[in-house]
Design a protein around this motif. Sequence first.
Motif, PDB file in Angstrom:
ATOM      1  N   ILE D  89       7.070  13.761  11.235  1.00 44.01           N
ATOM      2  CA  ILE D  89       5.966  12.816  11.055  1.00 44.01           C
ATOM      3  C   ILE D  89       4.938  13.118  12.138  1.00 44.01           C
ATOM      4  CG2 ILE D  89       5.275  10.381  11.105  1.00 44.01           C
ATOM      5  CD1 ILE D  89       8.009   9.678  10.020  1.00 44.01           C
ATOM      6  N   GLY D  90       3.685  13.286  11.705  1.00 44.90           N
ATOM      7  CA  GLY D  90       2.646  13.670  12.663  1.00 44.90           C
ATOM      8  C   GLY D  90       2.439  15.178  12.693  1.00 44.90           C
ATOM      9  N   GLY D  91       3.134  15.882  11.820  1.00 44.36           N
ATOM     10  CA  GLY D  91       3.011  17.336  11.774  1.00 44.36           C
ATOM     11  C   GLY D  91       1.985  17.784  10.741  1.00 44.36           C
ATOM     12  N   GLU D  92       2.283  18.898  10.108  1.00 47.61           N
ATOM     13  CA  GLU D  92       1.313  19.502   9.201  1.00 47.61           C
ATOM     14  C   GLU D  92       1.020  18.619   7.986  1.00 47.61           C
ATOM     15  OE1 GLU D  92       0.808  23.957   7.213  1.00 47.61           O
ATOM     16  OE2 GLU D  92       2.591  23.457   8.390  1.00 47.61           O
ATOM     17  N   TYR D  93       2.062  17.982   7.461  1.00 47.55           N
ATOM     18  CA  TYR D  93       1.912  17.234   6.210  1.00 47.55           C
ATOM     19  C   TYR D  93       1.988  15.730   6.423  1.00 47.55           C
ATOM     20  CZ  TYR D  93       3.592  21.873   5.078  1.00 47.55           C
ATOM     21  OH  TYR D  93       3.767  23.230   5.039  1.00 47.55           O
ATOM     22  N   PRO D  94       1.050  14.977   5.858  1.00 48.99           N
ATOM     23  CA  PRO D  94       1.210  13.514   5.891  1.00 48.99           C
ATOM     24  C   PRO D  94       2.483  13.127   5.128  1.00 48.99           C
ATOM     25  CG  PRO D  94      -0.995  14.110   5.108  1.00 48.99           C
ATOM     26  CD  PRO D  94      -0.204  15.373   5.175  1.00 48.99           C
ATOM     27  N   VAL D  95       3.092  12.051   5.542  1.00 44.27           N
ATOM     28  CA  VAL D  95       4.338  11.640   4.893  1.00 44.27           C
ATOM     29  C   VAL D  95       4.131  10.380   4.059  1.00 44.27           C
ATOM     30  CG1 VAL D  95       5.739  12.590   6.749  1.00 44.27           C
ATOM     31  CG2 VAL D  95       5.034  10.188   6.831  1.00 44.27           C
ATOM     32  N   LEU D  96       5.060  10.198   3.146  1.00 44.66           N
ATOM     33  CA  LEU D  96       5.047   9.026   2.295  1.00 44.66           C
ATOM     34  C   LEU D  96       6.365   8.285   2.505  1.00 44.66           C
ATOM     35  CD1 LEU D  96       2.891   8.018   0.419  1.00 44.66           C
ATOM     36  CD2 LEU D  96       3.962   9.260  -1.442  1.00 44.66           C
ATOM     37  N   ILE D  97       6.264   7.046   2.935  1.00 43.01           N
ATOM     38  CA  ILE D  97       7.438   6.188   3.100  1.00 43.01           C
ATOM     39  C   ILE D  97       7.321   5.115   2.042  1.00 43.01           C
ATOM     40  CG2 ILE D  97       8.629   4.612   4.682  1.00 43.01           C
ATOM     41  CD1 ILE D  97       7.234   6.093   7.004  1.00 43.01           C
ATOM     42  N   ALA D  98       8.335   4.960   1.220  1.00 38.04           N
ATOM     43  CA  ALA D  98       8.198   3.986   0.133  1.00 38.04           C
ATOM     44  C   ALA D  98       9.520   3.302  -0.133  1.00 38.04           C
ATOM     45  CB  ALA D  98       7.671   4.677  -1.128  1.00 38.04           C
ATOM     46  N   GLY D  99       9.428   2.194  -0.841  1.00 36.24           N
ATOM     47  CA  GLY D  99      10.624   1.433  -1.170  1.00 36.24           C
ATOM     48  C   GLY D  99      10.277  -0.036  -1.277  1.00 36.24           C
ATOM     49  N   PRO D 100      11.278  -0.853  -1.595  1.00 39.53           N
ATOM     50  CA  PRO D 100      11.000  -2.274  -1.819  1.00 39.53           C
ATOM     51  C   PRO D 100      10.763  -3.011  -0.498  1.00 39.53           C
ATOM     52  CG  PRO D 100      13.351  -1.880  -1.928  1.00 39.53           C
ATOM     53  CD  PRO D 100      12.703  -0.531  -1.771  1.00 39.53           C
ATOM     54  N   CYS D 101      10.051  -4.119  -0.581  1.00 39.98           N
ATOM     55  CA  CYS D 101       9.890  -4.978   0.583  1.00 39.98           C
ATOM     56  C   CYS D 101      11.276  -5.364   1.093  1.00 39.98           C
ATOM     57  CB  CYS D 101       9.079  -6.219   0.194  1.00 39.98           C
ATOM     58  SG  CYS D 101       8.958  -7.427   1.515  1.00 39.98           S
ATOM     59  N   SER D 117      12.619   9.666  -5.212  1.00 42.40           N
ATOM     60  CA  SER D 117      13.152  10.979  -4.891  1.00 42.40           C
ATOM     61  C   SER D 117      12.656  12.023  -5.894  1.00 42.40           C
ATOM     62  CB  SER D 117      14.671  10.897  -4.899  1.00 42.40           C
ATOM     63  OG  SER D 117      15.235  12.148  -4.621  1.00 42.40           O
ATOM     64  N   LYS D 118      12.663  11.667  -7.164  1.00 42.94           N
ATOM     65  CA  LYS D 118      12.163  12.581  -8.201  1.00 42.94           C
ATOM     66  C   LYS D 118      10.719  12.978  -7.926  1.00 42.94           C
ATOM     67  CE  LYS D 118      14.686  10.856 -11.925  1.00 42.94           C
ATOM     68  NZ  LYS D 118      14.553   9.735 -12.855  1.00 42.94           N
ATOM     69  N   ASN D 119       9.985  12.076  -7.281  1.00 47.05           N
ATOM     70  CA  ASN D 119       8.580  12.342  -6.983  1.00 47.05           C
ATOM     71  C   ASN D 119       8.369  12.971  -5.606  1.00 47.05           C
ATOM     72  OD1 ASN D 119       6.627  11.321  -9.176  1.00 47.05           O
ATOM     73  ND2 ASN D 119       8.244   9.768  -9.095  1.00 47.05           N
ATOM     74  N   GLY D 120       9.470  13.347  -4.981  1.00 41.75           N
ATOM     75  CA  GLY D 120       9.332  14.086  -3.719  1.00 41.75           C
ATOM     76  C   GLY D 120       9.329  13.235  -2.462  1.00 41.75           C
ATOM     77  N   VAL D 121       9.436  11.912  -2.622  1.00 45.05           N
ATOM     78  CA  VAL D 121       9.416  11.041  -1.443  1.00 45.05           C
ATOM     79  C   VAL D 121      10.723  11.192  -0.674  1.00 45.05           C
ATOM     80  CG1 VAL D 121       9.251   8.650  -0.644  1.00 45.05           C
ATOM     81  CG2 VAL D 121       7.861   9.430  -2.582  1.00 45.05           C
ATOM     82  N   LYS D 122      10.616  11.320   0.646  1.00 42.62           N
ATOM     83  CA  LYS D 122      11.807  11.611   1.457  1.00 42.62           C
ATOM     84  C   LYS D 122      12.199  10.466   2.382  1.00 42.62           C
ATOM     85  CE  LYS D 122      10.440  16.416   1.366  1.00 42.62           C
ATOM     86  NZ  LYS D 122       9.192  16.085   0.612  1.00 42.62           N
ATOM     87  N   PHE D 123      11.358   9.447   2.462  1.00 42.88           N
ATOM     88  CA  PHE D 123      11.645   8.316   3.345  1.00 42.88           C
ATOM     89  C   PHE D 123      11.773   7.047   2.517  1.00 42.88           C
ATOM     90  CE2 PHE D 123       9.387  11.412   5.935  1.00 42.88           C
ATOM     91  CZ  PHE D 123      10.106  11.436   7.115  1.00 42.88           C
ATOM     92  N   LEU D 124      12.922   6.402   2.606  1.00 43.73           N
ATOM     93  CA  LEU D 124      13.164   5.167   1.853  1.00 43.73           C
ATOM     94  C   LEU D 124      13.065   3.967   2.786  1.00 43.73           C
ATOM     95  CD1 LEU D 124      14.154   3.837  -0.829  1.00 43.73           C
ATOM     96  CD2 LEU D 124      16.492   4.093   0.062  1.00 43.73           C
ATOM     97  N   ARG D 125      12.126   3.088   2.500  1.00 39.46           N
ATOM     98  CA  ARG D 125      12.010   1.882   3.312  1.00 39.46           C
ATOM     99  C   ARG D 125      12.655   0.715   2.558  1.00 39.46           C
ATOM    100  NH1 ARG D 125       7.661  -1.989   4.166  1.00 39.46           N
ATOM    101  NH2 ARG D 125       9.452  -3.274   3.639  1.00 39.46           N
ATOM    102  N   GLY D 126      13.046  -0.310   3.275  1.00 40.44           N
ATOM    103  CA  GLY D 126      13.619  -1.484   2.633  1.00 40.44           C
ATOM    104  C   GLY D 126      14.005  -2.472   3.709  1.00 40.44           C
ATOM    105  N   LEU D 321      -0.962   6.568  -8.015  1.00 42.99           N
ATOM    106  CA  LEU D 321      -1.309   6.731  -6.601  1.00 42.99           C
ATOM    107  C   LEU D 321      -1.017   8.160  -6.131  1.00 42.99           C
ATOM    108  CD1 LEU D 321      -2.040   5.653  -3.749  1.00 42.99           C
ATOM    109  CD2 LEU D 321       0.299   4.819  -3.550  1.00 42.99           C
ATOM    110  N   LEU D 322       0.159   8.693  -6.545  1.00 42.52           N
ATOM    111  CA  LEU D 322       0.511  10.069  -6.160  1.00 42.52           C
ATOM    112  C   LEU D 322      -0.561  11.043  -6.640  1.00 42.52           C
ATOM    113  CD1 LEU D 322       4.357  10.361  -6.806  1.00 42.52           C
ATOM    114  CD2 LEU D 322       3.152   9.969  -4.656  1.00 42.52           C
ATOM    115  N   HIS D 323      -1.031  10.812  -7.839  1.00 40.81           N
ATOM    116  CA  HIS D 323      -2.077  11.670  -8.410  1.00 40.81           C
ATOM    117  C   HIS D 323      -3.311  11.656  -7.516  1.00 40.81           C
ATOM    118  CE1 HIS D 323      -4.724  13.523 -11.299  1.00 40.81           C
ATOM    119  NE2 HIS D 323      -5.525  12.472 -11.247  1.00 40.81           N
ATOM    120  N   GLN D 324      -3.717  10.460  -7.086  1.00 35.92           N
ATOM    121  CA  GLN D 324      -4.900  10.350  -6.232  1.00 35.92           C
ATOM    122  C   GLN D 324      -4.652  10.970  -4.856  1.00 35.92           C
ATOM    123  OE1 GLN D 324      -6.861   6.495  -6.142  1.00 35.92           O
ATOM    124  NE2 GLN D 324      -5.980   5.961  -8.124  1.00 35.92           N
ATOM    125  N   LEU D 325      -3.420  10.823  -4.361  1.00 32.54           N
ATOM    126  CA  LEU D 325      -3.115  11.385  -3.043  1.00 32.54           C
ATOM    127  C   LEU D 325      -3.114  12.913  -3.094  1.00 32.54           C
ATOM    128  CD1 LEU D 325      -0.361   8.931  -1.752  1.00 32.54           C
ATOM    129  CD2 LEU D 325      -2.783   9.025  -1.121  1.00 32.54           C
TER     130      LEU D 325
END
Lengths: 348, 348, 348, 348
Positions: D89-101, D117-126, D321-325
């Motif tokens: 995090i903070g490196g070459e690629y911006p990261v995406l953290i996602a998951g339920p509140c 995960s299918k969409n490439g997200v590697k960080f699960l928040r919850g 959103l992924l499309h726009q990102l």
Amino acid sequence: MLVELSNHLAEGCPTVEDFLKAEGLAYHFAPIPSNPVYVIVSYINDTQIQYLQSLKTVSKITQIGTSYQLASRKWKKNSTVVKTGSLEIGGEYPVLIAGPCAVESEQQLYDIASFLSKNGVKFLRGGAYKPRTSPYSFQGMKKQGLELLRKVANEFDMKVVTEVLDYSLLDEVLEYADILQVGTRNMHNYQFLNGLGKVDKPVLLKRGLSATIEEWLLAAEHILLGGNEKVILCERGIRTFETATRNTLDLSAVALVKELSHLPVIVDPSQGTGLSKLIAPMSVAAIAVGSDGLMIETHNDPDNALSDGHQSVNFAQFEELLHQLRNISRLNNRPFDFEMQTVNLRSR
Amino acid sequence: MLVELSNHLAEGCPTVEDFLKAEGLAYHFAPIPSNPVYVIVSYINDTQIQYLQSLKTVSKITQIGTSYQLASRKWKKNSTVVKTGSLEIGGEYPVLIAGPCAVESEQQLYDIASFLSKNGVKFLRGGAYKPRTSPYSFQGMKKQGLELLRKVANEFDMKVVTEVLDYSLLDEVLEYADILQVGTRNMHNYQFLNGLGKVDKPVLLKRGLSATIEEWLLAAEHILLGGNEKVILCERGIRTFETATRNTLDLSAVALVKELSHLPVIVDPSQGTGLSKLIAPMSVAAIAVGSDGLMIETHNDPDNALSDGHQSVNFAQFEELLHQLRNISRLNNRPFDFEMQTVNLRSR
Amino acid sequence: MLVELSNHLAEGCPTVEDFLKAEGLAYHFAPIPSNPVYVIVSYINDTQIQYLQSLKTVSKITQIGTSYQLASRKWKKNSTVVKTGSLEIGGEYPVLIAGPCAVESEQQLYDIASFLSKNGVKFLRGGAYKPRTSPYSFQGMKKQGLELLRKVANEFDMKVVTEVLDYSLLDEVLEYADILQVGTRNMHNYQFLNGLGKVDKPVLLKRGLSATIEEWLLAAEHILLGGNEKVILCERGIRTFETATRNTLDLSAVALVKELSHLPVIVDPSQGTGLSKLIAPMSVAAIAVGSDGLMIETHNDPDNALSDGHQSVNFAQFEELLHQLRNISRLNNRPFDFEMQTVNLRSR
Amino acid sequence: MLVELSNHLAEGCPTVEDFLKAEGLAYHFAPIPSNPVYVIVSYINDTQIQYLQSLKTVSKITQIGTSYQLASRKWKKNSTVVKTGSLEIGGEYPVLIAGPCAVESEQQLYDIASFLSKNGVKFLRGGAYKPRTSPYSFQGMKKQGLELLRKVANEFDMKVVTEVLDYSLLDEVLEYADILQVGTRNMHNYQFLNGLGKVDKPVLLKRGLSATIEEWLLAAEHILLGGNEKVILCERGIRTFETATRNTLDLSAVALVKELSHLPVIVDPSQGTGLSKLIAPMSVAAIAVGSDGLMIETHNDPDNALSDGHQSVNFAQFEELLHQLRNISRLNNRPFDFEMQTVNLRSR
């Protein structure tokens, strides 16, 4: 209109009920155990609200729905496109308004306008009368500044955007300007707004320093109600506890206002941040959230500007900004107006 | 003026130094390891500040000391007493200004003034032109309201305090009013303030909705600089995140401004809280912190007021308030002006 | 609960209606032309609100009435009196809590407590663990500070008021303190508040830096719900745009909370203003609006205090403050607790 | 450090001067006519500041330069890259953290993680422990929620990001989480931050509800000073007077902090706006100003979410959103981490 009762009368409140009946207003009584309420279905006027508001048995009155009407998308679905001559704001292309914070001399203005015009910019901004917190600061070239704006703009076929500081100066500014700017300090000046409702030129209405989105749209409503439909909103930062930036530029307000209202919205990142280094990133971000344009303080020599040099970009920074804006416009499939002209010029 | 350097030159910054020398400004260079700074001793004008501000090697410029001068106690040690006729504001006795939010009819105004006068109140407030957020609300009786204010005030030998909504209305209001009120929405309207500097009547300057104490005193400076020394400050609550009260009445600002400035300061707890039940406690508290007076929205029939009934007190509440004010004035050994008259009347 | 519909179905919204029926909730439908709404009369739980909130046809849900219950005067009419030993807070007499910002040494604490005790003060405050914005500032004497507080307080028969910085320190502080202070930075720390609900000692709950009155009362609700009814509220200033004072002391909140809640409310003018010269006027004003007590940072030698010396009063200033408080207490016919002891002492 | 004198001693102030000499501090005296000042060149400690601050002859002390050091780019030029396993995090690629509140059930979490995960997200928040303003709201699945997060994340080879509500829960959360989130309500809880300084896992530090940028960086300093260099900042909106959005997302703070500090900064538009429709535009804008990543509340069924459904996006909205990102990442020439995986998968 929602009327909450203060004394929890499970049976309703005779005074309120009698009044509603006497006035012929349709209503419902909902005996919520802890807070019985009346919901008034009919339209209810100001005097009626005042009456209810001051009854001892009424604890609170809440407006249901929006307080503005003409400014609302509920009232007008299609986005308003404001025209000045053949140019449009709020239309297909975002616009770029640029120029110095204050008009300082003919040479300064000529150099800046010449540079902007070459880059396709069609709106020239510049302050003739400057509102300054300290009475010891430069107050602008006043009428001479207006004359220079008109003269230089004509030379480059540009439109003049300048602030009307006070209602007493309206006629003078009307003579020279194409778009009348209402500053953040005047957004709550309703007498003035009502006067602008009678004018046949576009009004660029900056958001008040501490105005809620609703108050901003109500300020627009004052102008619209007078008959002038050419209102352009401009987000320019709000006052918060943060002191690292001059104001806090509220980009979520831009996205939200585009939903709530049909009026065009532009963003002023110079005033909004007060730091020239933040202008480029916040400009791109503004376009990303749907802004219909940008207002950028641009100066040939910010280091010697008489006003706000620290929040102006110089020519090199402006060209770099244009480059970034071209990129974001490609991303959005919504080219800027300055790109249009470049294309046209090339195709000649 | 403190000039911080961005690039940490232990040896100082030639550009800054050259400029200071060329301009003949006295200065000191302090090589603080992480942040070398220049302290400029001479007076430095606006253009010079702008120049320094925009140098790449300069990271920050900080004003040392106050930006206002005429409004400062450093400039004038003795408290200013503003006179209108034989009455004084900022003098020995705190004053009471009362009356309806808006003038609604001759009968209403007569009833209120009669009641107030009997209780010793000498200043009658009332809105003729009303600034309203919504264009659909009652906008005041306008010129007719001014005429009624004058007529009724004369009858009871009272002074008229009323708002000038806009510079274009100044001459009209001047004809009828004794004290010109500048509303919270106009505190930043410098063109207007400069105009009031040329007037020979006291100006009651309300604090802006989101104005810092320094900006408020700078607004006063605009009026003072024009030559009008009769400025009365009025704290009326600031905008914060809190929504339970209409504004947040900032009483510490009153205590602080009494130290920073020689100008009289009064408090408007009606606007400041927006809740009639909070008017009495906040009035007493305002006097406790040193306020030179109070401005109270008073109505014969708040339940039927056309404007702001929920933040007005009725006659019974007003009399209860007077009782509490008499008590606090005894505590302070600083009786109110309304008590003076009562004494005089009795001694006749 | 008020449910506004987004799509203006004059006939109501089947989805909402079906849900309300399925859940057995009593409701009314009010076909307001521009904004039809449902008013739900029955109690409605969190999951039900969430469901409604996320329906596309619902534009807004508004709580009717207060969200807190146990903290509300609707639930308990009589003012709560919090007891610690034979002392009361929220009872007949306002209380005075005083002492240094931070415990610095046994001698310092002894001198201060001795002085306070002679003046009738019965509550000794002092920080053992100090929350400091900068990690480079003095962090307090920690456990040794707690021991000193207890020892010195015992000597003068005083009660100890000190902050619990974190849940992990609760047991330690419980061993030494009589009243547990929750700092402004912890008011939103609900896990911690729930823990304090299980404790059998009074909790002094400071208002959060940017907490609304409702959030403050909801924080109290967390403690009350756990079973601890000994909650004392403490107004200590909120964060606003103003920078001339450290915070903006919100005295109208005190007057309002006394109406909304049965819990005692005290005021901390030291934290609230950050300026020692404002402590006396704001203390008197706080009592004038109905505060049940004051918390005053007092130091034998503010010029050499390790923490917050600029917002502490010295002994001479404290005695002058007591004089003013005696006056305002006479005015209110509500003598302070420190006066009681003086009276008793004299009558011996 | 800049020391302003209050009584305008043109000759300097013996007390201040004596102190500075006695302490062996290097300084300059600048006899500015209206405001003579001392500029202190040497490092000056807390106790020394306190002493000066409380002298009667000193009116104001101003810090020159930044109060944080380890968090500053002056101290460390290169951007910090925080690693967890092989992810950065903070490196070459911006990261995406996602998951339920909030984690609500194994099925819910499995469905969401599978989709992400299918969409490439590697960080699960919850959220397992939920901080809720009202004690009557859903408080989370607590320990069971942590177990589910770990189990489901392992299944999809994702990292777990979850909040530590309180220091007392730290050990428990450390057992299950890869990144420890400090919520907005805890940013000022320095005892807790100091504890996190001893931990060997990344800390995601949300900006406090009303924390200035400087306070936010000082909070990071508390963690860094303890020895933990893995700090990720997260802008999540500040509290202002505006009520149309839940908070005011301050994107200019992101651009500014990237200059002031070497630490990575991400943005949470869900908390920041409180409105699901604003998440996409504000996400794109955040990346445009240089954010190192985004934290997005994502839910399989927001309409039935037990917490914050109105500010979560559903699967279709997330894909849009992924499309726009992807578009904005192309514009920036800085692809997201989720795109990397997609590329890799395709290339297999």
